[in-house]
Scaffold this active site. Structure first.
Site, PDB file in Angstrom:
ATOM      1  N   HIS A 157       0.829  -1.219   0.000  1.00 35.90           N
ATOM      2  CA  HIS A 157       0.000   0.000   0.000  1.00 35.90           C
ATOM      3  C   HIS A 157       0.864   1.270   0.000  1.00 35.90           C
ATOM      4  O   HIS A 157       0.420   2.312   0.451  1.00 35.90           O
ATOM      5  CB  HIS A 157      -0.941   0.031   1.209  1.00 35.90           C
ATOM      6  CG  HIS A 157      -1.660  -1.259   1.445  1.00 35.90           C
ATOM      7  ND1 HIS A 157      -2.889  -1.548   0.907  1.00 35.90           N
ATOM      8  CD2 HIS A 157      -1.298  -2.373   2.131  1.00 35.90           C
ATOM      9  CE1 HIS A 157      -3.265  -2.767   1.277  1.00 35.90           C
ATOM     10  NE2 HIS A 157      -2.316  -3.300   2.009  1.00 35.90           N
ATOM     11  N   SER A 278      15.845  21.317 -15.861  1.00 38.88           N
ATOM     12  CA  SER A 278      14.703  22.169 -16.185  1.00 38.88           C
ATOM     13  C   SER A 278      15.236  23.448 -16.805  1.00 38.88           C
ATOM     14  O   SER A 278      16.306  23.927 -16.435  1.00 38.88           O
ATOM     15  CB  SER A 278      13.931  22.482 -14.911  1.00 38.88           C
ATOM     16  OG  SER A 278      13.237  23.707 -15.039  1.00 38.88           O
ATOM     17  N   LYS A 284      16.832  21.412 -10.739  1.00 43.37           N
ATOM     18  CA  LYS A 284      16.079  20.203 -11.030  1.00 43.37           C
ATOM     19  C   LYS A 284      16.929  19.078 -11.631  1.00 43.37           C
ATOM     20  O   LYS A 284      17.820  19.305 -12.425  1.00 43.37           O
ATOM     21  CB  LYS A 284      14.924  20.505 -12.002  1.00 43.37           C
ATOM     22  CG  LYS A 284      13.786  21.300 -11.405  1.00 43.37           C
ATOM     23  CD  LYS A 284      13.083  20.611 -10.239  1.00 43.37           C
ATOM     24  CE  LYS A 284      12.206  19.457 -10.651  1.00 43.37           C
ATOM     25  NZ  LYS A 284      11.004  19.888 -11.380  1.00 43.37           N
ATOM     26  N   GLU A 291       9.971   8.384 -16.632  1.00 45.11           N
ATOM     27  CA  GLU A 291       8.594   8.809 -16.935  1.00 45.11           C
ATOM     28  C   GLU A 291       8.192   8.385 -18.342  1.00 45.11           C
ATOM     29  O   GLU A 291       7.051   7.972 -18.582  1.00 45.11           O
ATOM     30  CB  GLU A 291       8.480  10.335 -16.800  1.00 45.11           C
ATOM     31  CG  GLU A 291       8.667  10.822 -15.369  1.00 45.11           C
ATOM     32  CD  GLU A 291       8.902  12.329 -15.336  1.00 45.11           C
ATOM     33  OE1 GLU A 291       7.922  13.063 -15.266  1.00 45.11           O
ATOM     34  OE2 GLU A 291      10.069  12.752 -15.404  1.00 45.11           O
TER      35      GLU A 291
END
Ligand code: ARG
Length: 461
Positions: A157, A278, A284, A291
């Protein structure tokens, strides 16, 4: 002028829109090598069966070799007016060798041609995917060996559950990849039969030798039923199904990498090679590759869905709908290939933050099960009672903002008087993982042995 391949009964040329919807060369040009190989096998068989002369077959073979090298060098002009790869190749062949080219299409049809070409293509995809997955497994196994004893939190979970080792976690994906490979290998066995010689749908009256062309093209045997041979695309569907499952595996690891690299978690750091920055936020380090692996999975599953929908409800035999079988499939296969290779790269150079992992592993009372097991083992308590007692001890510790091993023994004894100081020996994350020696469990010595067994198994392939 009407189409020179099939225009005998036509007096007008097709409408531009007709041509536009009918053309497939932009996609099936990727089948050129397979198309030429199948044509060469067919021509040689026609000659050995006495259906065409040896000299025609020789010229056809030479012409096809020329076309192969022209396409390879980028010196071939694909013509949209010629619809597809089959007619582009044949038309060029007739420019090169003249009328003998027209004999190549004896006892075959584009229907068995395209089915043959695409089987050969998907077979290559299967072999390449197997090799890519083997490299992915090798990368995981190497890291697992290195991190057989590195403790991290195991989750259910997405809540801290019990400590596991990083090596154990990585080996879970090695097992998944092994089943993926098994699925691709199974698909290959069923795929590897030759449709060539099924002709349009009914077979042919010429004395062809389908066993010979099957063998020449590396197929195990000719397909037994000519209607089935030209009609089914289950080999693509099966490969895309296995590809979808495999992509889902890639996507789950990708998602874990996204979570692990978030500064909120910070358990691993991806290398610069697999991270992007970024354009506005200089600090970043984005896990774009992970992704995109996650997203590519949608492409693969989309390709499967798309083709299932194209195929459903099609009567036998060939229907032009089936021309739409290639683009999505090819894109899906390419997406999976990239996903596997990107995951392999990320796994090879990711760096776990071992201190953070260990600290996180100890959070959230992750060794509560070890305490309950100790009560069962040492005090002979039934597990359900031990679970209850441990719950009360956890609540007590939580009340004081303490970890289990920080809770004074006296407090534990207030809940269960028979607890002794020996219990402290099972409350650390290291002792927890060390104790999980059951078959398939996370104990470092299990993990190291499993990883070594995998190294051997992968070496033997
Ligand atoms: N371009 C077609 C395809 O990809 C080849 C088969 C065409 N056959 C036909 N009878 N129109 O499916």
């Amino acid at each position: 002028m009407s189409n020179k391949m099939w225009g005998g009964r036509f007096s007008e040329r097709p409408d531009e829109i007709m041509e536009e919807i009918n053309v497939s060369i932009d996609v099936d040009r990727h089948l050129f090598a397979q198309d030429i190989a199948a044509s060469k096998a067919h021509a040689a068989m026609l000659a050995s069966q006495g259906i065409i002369t040896a000299s025609d077959a020789k010229n056809i073979g030479k012409g096809l070799d020329t076309i192969l090298s022209e396409i390879g060098k980028g010196g071939f002009t694909f013509k949209r007016a010629l619809e597809d790869i089959h007619m582009n190749v044949e038309s060029r062949l007739s420019e090169l060798i003249g009328p003998a080219a027209g004999r190549l299409h004896t006892a075959r049809s584009r229907n068995d041609q395209v089915a043959t070409d695409f089987r050969l293509y998907v077979r290559d995809v299967l072999d390449e995917t197997d090799a890519a997955l083997a490299a992915f497994q090798a990368a995981l196994v190497n890291r697992a060996l290195e991190h057989a004893a590195t403790v991290m939190p195991g989750f259910t979970h997405l809540q801290t559950a019990q400590p596991v080792t990083f090596g154990h976690h990585l080996l879970a994906y090695v097992e998944m990849a092994a089943r993926d490979r098994g699925r691709f290998q199974d698909a290959r066995k069923r795929l590897n039969e030759s449709p060539l010689g099924a002709a349009a749908l009914a077979g042919t009256s010429f004395p062809i030798d389908r066993h010979a062309t099957a063998k020449e093209l590396g197929f195990d045997r000719p397909m037994a039923n000519s209607l089935d041979a030209v009609s089914d695309r289950d080999f693509v569907l099966e490969t895309l199904s296995a590809a979808s499952i495999c992509a889902v595996h890639m996507s789950r690891l990708a998602e874990e990498i996204v979570i692990w690299t978030s500064p909120l978690v910070g358990m691993i750091r991806l290398s610069d090679k697999f991270t992007t920055g970024s354009s506005i936020m200089p600090q970043k380090r984005n896990p774009d590759a992970a992704e995109l692996v996650r997203a590519k999975t949608g492409r693969v599953i989309g390709a499967l869905n798309g083709l299932l929908i194209v195929m459903k409800g099609l009567p036998l035999a060939y229907q032009k709908d089936m021309q739409e079988d290639k683009q999505g499939a090819m894109e899906g296969f390419a997406a999976l290939s990239l996903a596997i290779r990107a995951m392999t790269g990320m796994v090879r150079d990711l760096e776990p933050d071992e201190a953070k992992m260990k600290a996180a592993a100890g959070e959230g009372y992750s060794t509560a099960t070890d305490l309950a097991d100790w009560l069962v083992r040492t005090l002979k308590m039934p597990f359900r009672d031990a679970h209850h007692v441990t719950g009360r001890i956890v609540a007590k510790a939580a009340e004081g903002g303490l970890a289990l091993h920080e809770l004074p023994l006296k407090e534990m004894q207030a809940i269960e008087p028979k607890i002794t100081k020996d219990v402290l020996g099972v409350l650390s994350v290291e002792s927890s993982v060390k104790s999980r020696t059951s078959f398939g469990g996370t104990a470092p010595k299990n993990v190291a042995a499993q990883a070594k067994a995998w190294v051997k198994r992968l070496e033997k392939e």
